[in-house]
Motif scaffolding. Structure first.
Motif, PDB file in Angstrom:
ATOM      1  N   GLN A 146       0.831  -1.204   0.000  1.00  0.00           N
ATOM      2  CA  GLN A 146       0.000   0.000   0.000  1.00  0.00           C
ATOM      3  C   GLN A 146       0.869   1.258   0.000  1.00  0.00           C
ATOM      4  OE1 GLN A 146      -2.655   0.321   3.348  1.00  0.00           O
ATOM      5  NE2 GLN A 146      -3.893   1.881   2.351  1.00  0.00           N
ATOM      6  N   THR A 147       1.946   1.243   0.749  1.00  0.00           N
ATOM      7  CA  THR A 147       2.858   2.387   0.785  1.00  0.00           C
ATOM      8  C   THR A 147       3.476   2.622  -0.584  1.00  0.00           C
ATOM      9  OG1 THR A 147       3.339   2.002   3.112  1.00  0.00           O
ATOM     10  CG2 THR A 147       4.920   3.314   1.899  1.00  0.00           C
ATOM     11  N   ARG A 148       3.900   1.549  -1.243  1.00  0.00           N
ATOM     12  CA  ARG A 148       4.468   1.698  -2.596  1.00  0.00           C
ATOM     13  C   ARG A 148       3.435   2.262  -3.568  1.00  0.00           C
ATOM     14  NH1 ARG A 148       7.043  -3.216  -1.272  1.00  0.00           N
ATOM     15  NH2 ARG A 148       5.423  -4.390  -2.358  1.00  0.00           N
ATOM     16  N   GLU A 149       2.188   1.794  -3.475  1.00  0.00           N
ATOM     17  CA  GLU A 149       1.125   2.307  -4.347  1.00  0.00           C
ATOM     18  C   GLU A 149       0.895   3.803  -4.116  1.00  0.00           C
ATOM     19  OE1 GLU A 149      -2.461   0.021  -3.969  1.00  0.00           O
ATOM     20  OE2 GLU A 149      -1.405  -1.857  -4.398  1.00  0.00           O
ATOM     21  N   LEU A 150       0.869   4.213  -2.857  1.00  0.00           N
ATOM     22  CA  LEU A 150       0.661   5.634  -2.549  1.00  0.00           C
ATOM     23  C   LEU A 150       1.846   6.479  -3.019  1.00  0.00           C
ATOM     24  CD1 LEU A 150      -1.003   5.432   0.984  1.00  0.00           C
ATOM     25  CD2 LEU A 150      -2.103   5.902  -1.214  1.00  0.00           C
ATOM     26  N   ASP A 151       3.062   5.923  -2.912  1.00  0.00           N
ATOM     27  CA  ASP A 151       4.235   6.642  -3.412  1.00  0.00           C
ATOM     28  C   ASP A 151       4.171   6.807  -4.929  1.00  0.00           C
ATOM     29  OD1 ASP A 151       5.359   7.063  -0.927  1.00  0.00           O
ATOM     30  OD2 ASP A 151       6.718   5.325  -1.052  1.00  0.00           O
ATOM     31  N   ARG A 152       3.764   5.750  -5.638  1.00  0.00           N
ATOM     32  CA  ARG A 152       3.615   5.848  -7.101  1.00  0.00           C
ATOM     33  C   ARG A 152       2.540   6.881  -7.452  1.00  0.00           C
ATOM     34  NH1 ARG A 152       3.664   0.278  -7.145  1.00  0.00           N
ATOM     35  NH2 ARG A 152       1.502   0.173  -7.756  1.00  0.00           N
ATOM     36  N   ALA A 153       1.467   6.889  -6.701  1.00  0.00           N
ATOM     37  CA  ALA A 153       0.395   7.861  -6.946  1.00  0.00           C
ATOM     38  C   ALA A 153       0.910   9.278  -6.715  1.00  0.00           C
ATOM     39  CB  ALA A 153      -0.807   7.563  -6.059  1.00  0.00           C
ATOM     40  N   MET A 154       1.685   9.470  -5.657  1.00  0.00           N
ATOM     41  CA  MET A 154       2.262  10.807  -5.384  1.00  0.00           C
ATOM     42  C   MET A 154       3.101  11.273  -6.560  1.00  0.00           C
ATOM     43  SD  MET A 154       1.657  12.687  -2.733  1.00  0.00           S
ATOM     44  CE  MET A 154       2.948  13.872  -2.756  1.00  0.00           C
ATOM     45  N   GLN A 155       3.949  10.401  -7.078  1.00  0.00           N
ATOM     46  CA  GLN A 155       4.813  10.771  -8.195  1.00  0.00           C
ATOM     47  C   GLN A 155       4.004  11.119  -9.436  1.00  0.00           C
ATOM     48  OE1 GLN A 155       7.459   7.454  -8.609  1.00  0.00           O
ATOM     49  NE2 GLN A 155       8.637   7.985  -6.777  1.00  0.00           N
ATOM     50  N   ALA A 156       3.005  10.303  -9.731  1.00  0.00           N
ATOM     51  CA  ALA A 156       2.191  10.542 -10.924  1.00  0.00           C
ATOM     52  C   ALA A 156       1.379  11.829 -10.802  1.00  0.00           C
ATOM     53  CB  ALA A 156       1.262   9.357 -11.172  1.00  0.00           C
ATOM     54  N   LEU A 157       0.811  12.070  -9.638  1.00  0.00           N
ATOM     55  CA  LEU A 157      -0.016  13.262  -9.460  1.00  0.00           C
ATOM     56  C   LEU A 157       0.831  14.528  -9.364  1.00  0.00           C
ATOM     57  CD1 LEU A 157      -2.701  11.877  -7.004  1.00  0.00           C
ATOM     58  CD2 LEU A 157      -2.784  12.011  -9.491  1.00  0.00           C
ATOM     59  N   THR A 158       2.011  14.404  -8.783  1.00  0.00           N
ATOM     60  CA  THR A 158       2.917  15.550  -8.698  1.00  0.00           C
ATOM     61  C   THR A 158       3.265  16.050 -10.094  1.00  0.00           C
ATOM     62  OG1 THR A 158       3.831  14.833  -6.594  1.00  0.00           O
ATOM     63  CG2 THR A 158       5.200  16.283  -7.897  1.00  0.00           C
ATOM     64  N   ALA A 159       3.401  15.128 -11.031  1.00  0.00           N
ATOM     65  CA  ALA A 159       3.791  15.483 -12.394  1.00  0.00           C
ATOM     66  C   ALA A 159       2.744  16.338 -13.108  1.00  0.00           C
ATOM     67  CB  ALA A 159       4.062  14.214 -13.194  1.00  0.00           C
ATOM     68  N   VAL A 160       1.485  16.279 -12.680  1.00  0.00           N
ATOM     69  CA  VAL A 160       0.449  17.049 -13.379  1.00  0.00           C
ATOM     70  C   VAL A 160       0.125  18.369 -12.689  1.00  0.00           C
ATOM     71  CG1 VAL A 160      -0.595  14.972 -14.355  1.00  0.00           C
ATOM     72  CG2 VAL A 160      -1.527  15.925 -12.240  1.00  0.00           C
ATOM     73  N   LEU A 161       0.833  18.660 -11.601  1.00  0.00           N
ATOM     74  CA  LEU A 161       0.560  19.892 -10.854  1.00  0.00           C
ATOM     75  C   LEU A 161       1.702  20.897 -10.995  1.00  0.00           C
ATOM     76  CD1 LEU A 161      -0.836  18.410  -7.523  1.00  0.00           C
ATOM     77  CD2 LEU A 161      -2.127  19.561  -9.319  1.00  0.00           C
ATOM     78  N   PRO A 162       1.372  22.186 -10.879  1.00  0.00           N
ATOM     79  CA  PRO A 162       2.427  23.209 -10.920  1.00  0.00           C
ATOM     80  C   PRO A 162       3.346  23.102  -9.701  1.00  0.00           C
ATOM     81  CG  PRO A 162       0.247  24.220 -10.675  1.00  0.00           C
ATOM     82  CD  PRO A 162       0.038  22.751 -10.761  1.00  0.00           C
ATOM     83  N   ASP A 163       4.558  23.576  -9.868  1.00  0.00           N
ATOM     84  CA  ASP A 163       5.557  23.495  -8.792  1.00  0.00           C
ATOM     85  C   ASP A 163       5.105  24.179  -7.505  1.00  0.00           C
ATOM     86  OD1 ASP A 163       7.250  22.054 -10.383  1.00  0.00           O
ATOM     87  OD2 ASP A 163       8.451  23.779 -10.998  1.00  0.00           O
ATOM     88  N   ARG A 164       4.331  25.236  -7.618  1.00  0.00           N
ATOM     89  CA  ARG A 164       3.928  25.987  -6.422  1.00  0.00           C
ATOM     90  C   ARG A 164       3.086  25.163  -5.456  1.00  0.00           C
ATOM     91  NH1 ARG A 164      -1.308  27.812  -6.672  1.00  0.00           N
ATOM     92  NH2 ARG A 164      -2.285  27.601  -8.705  1.00  0.00           N
TER      93      ARG A 164
END
Length: 150
Positions: free
Chosen positions: A29-47
């Motif tokens: 579950q932790t690995r899945e949430l980490d992958r989700a964080m990476q994928a979602l971070t990529a679609v958001l602005p740096d701010r």
């Protein structure tokens, strides 16, 4: 936790490396949430980076935890992109997005120190109470003067 009563407790490394059990499920579950964080971070602005975390991801909802209402509002403006990115991870787009605002933990307060009134402060309070025209204020001042703690 013991493999066998004859052999004693299982080594911690074997428990950590196990592919079954509660700990293994938490690791997945932790690995899945980490992958989700990476994928979602990529679609958001740096701010927006550093002010939110993925709390859960299922076919029903993408749950994000944020620092404050300000970041919740900012993320809501990007909810379509977030839901699309989450859908690519799970091969099914979540039906909705939920944003939870985390309340910061207040630091442990030291034990309150009881204030000690000096003799002169007590005298001043009593004198002011005697000179006061308002009976309620005078009574409050007298009560305060009797609460001297040592």
């Amino acid at each position: 936790m013991a493999d066998d009563k004859r052999n004693g407790p299982a080594p911690v490394r074997r428990l950590l490396d196990s592919q079954r059990g509660d700990l293994a499920g938490l690791r997945r579950q932790t690995r899945e949430l980490d992958r989700a964080m990476q994928a979602l971070t990529a679609v958001l602005p740096d701010r927006l980076q550093g002010h939110w975390r993925v709390a859960a991801l299922s076919a029903d909802a993408l749950v994000l935890a944020v620092d404050s209402p300000v970041w919740a509002t900012a993320l809501r403006g990007h909810q379509e992109a977030l839901l699309e990115a989450a859908g690519k991870l799970r091969s099914q787009r979540p039906k909705r997005i939920q944003i939870r605002i985390l309340t910061p933990r207040s630091p442990d307060r030291p034990a309150s120190r009881q204030q000690v009134l000096s003799e002169s402060a007590v005298d001043n309070l009593q004198e002011t109470a005697r000179a006061c025209d308002d009976p309620r204020l005078a009574e409050a001042l007298r009560r305060l003067a009797t609460r001297r703690r040592q």
